[in-house]
Design an enzyme around this catalytic site. Sequence first.
Site, PDB file in Angstrom:
ATOM      1  N   GLN A  95       0.819  -1.207   0.000  1.00  0.00           N
ATOM      2  CA  GLN A  95       0.000   0.000   0.000  1.00  0.00           C
ATOM      3  C   GLN A  95       0.860   1.268   0.000  1.00  0.00           C
ATOM      4  O   GLN A  95       0.459   2.305   0.529  1.00  0.00           O
ATOM      5  CB  GLN A  95      -0.941  -0.007   1.196  1.00  0.00           C
ATOM      6  CG  GLN A  95      -2.100  -0.977   1.083  1.00  0.00           C
ATOM      7  CD  GLN A  95      -3.091  -0.585  -0.013  1.00  0.00           C
ATOM      8  OE1 GLN A  95      -3.193   0.563  -0.395  1.00  0.00           O
ATOM      9  NE2 GLN A  95      -3.829  -1.565  -0.515  1.00  0.00           N
ATOM     10  N   SER A  96       2.015   1.207  -0.601  1.00  0.00           N
ATOM     11  CA  SER A  96       2.962   2.327  -0.608  1.00  0.00           C
ATOM     12  C   SER A  96       2.364   3.581  -1.238  1.00  0.00           C
ATOM     13  O   SER A  96       1.927   3.572  -2.392  1.00  0.00           O
ATOM     14  CB  SER A  96       4.220   1.920  -1.381  1.00  0.00           C
ATOM     15  OG  SER A  96       5.025   3.042  -1.679  1.00  0.00           O
TER      16      SER A  96
END
Length: 339
Positions: free
Chosen positions: A79-80
């Site tokens: 989920q960067s």
Amino acid sequence: MTSDDRTPQRATLGTWPTPLEPMPRLAGALGLNPDDLSVKRDDLTGLGGGGNKIRKLEWICGAALADGATTLVTSGAPQSNHARLTAAAGARLGLDVVLVLAGSPGSSASGNLALNGLFGATVVWAGDVGGEALRSAAEQVAEQLRHRGAVPALIPFGGSSVLGARGYVECGRELLAQAPDLATVVVAVGSGGTMAGLVDVLGPARVLGVHCGAVGDPARTVSELASGLSGTHCAPEALRLRLDQVGDGYGALTERVMAAMTLAAHTEGIVLDPVYTGRAMAGLIAATEAGDIVPGQRTILLHSGGLPGLFGHPATLARAEAALTAGGLVRPRGPVGRE
């Protein structure tokens, strides 16, 4: 000669300056004066859902374009926020983007992952790796692209290099123009470049970093980046860092962070995320409880974005959705954030 060794070029990706907004109700809930607390809205940088990585990517992508790059390659967690904004920057600049992410495809592709697809990025899953192994996987992908005739630009984890940190040198100058009386800027510390750039302009005494668990040694990481910016040694022990908000790890929601997110939402309508800005807010609360932040001094929370990632964080969504049937989460009335 590297891109960091010459006068860097800068791509135009964001909208500047970002607003500085007062938070009087939140200040009152923390026992501060109404004019003591503001939020620097770096979640409103414009491109790709906004966030602090845009400031870094302007410099990094400028150097990539100058080097003739055709493809941006970077790495991160599933989920960067950095990966999402690299994908958006590539779309804006007409560059291909390959994201090398830790883990493997799961049952959900929500949050930042969905936006990666919308922006047209390619995701390569590296498996259950981190640190050096993830960096090595990204390097291997870049080498494969070279063999296919592409010209890849390998962007470091979080966009945090001395070059990328220049973006937060600019932010520090914005803050001095908007709030010359500022005493403390509170910022989440992930890969370290945001805090390092602020320290370069404001000095270590006016920047309070809140460790989020993304790197093993945040003091050393920030120190090295800040030293690279200034050309003089920035001692790790000179930095103001809180290490008490990591809890069970980088992606894990804690009660203090949930309380901090709830308080900001209830008092100011500000949405924070559970990994970065929620921890920064929890650290700010802890600092007021400890007397490190006191009434009568100007404090600024740097909102570094991350809203799309909230929608990829099941534990936080479950807590927020449970509040609907419970009539809302309980509003803190007294001292806040205590477990």
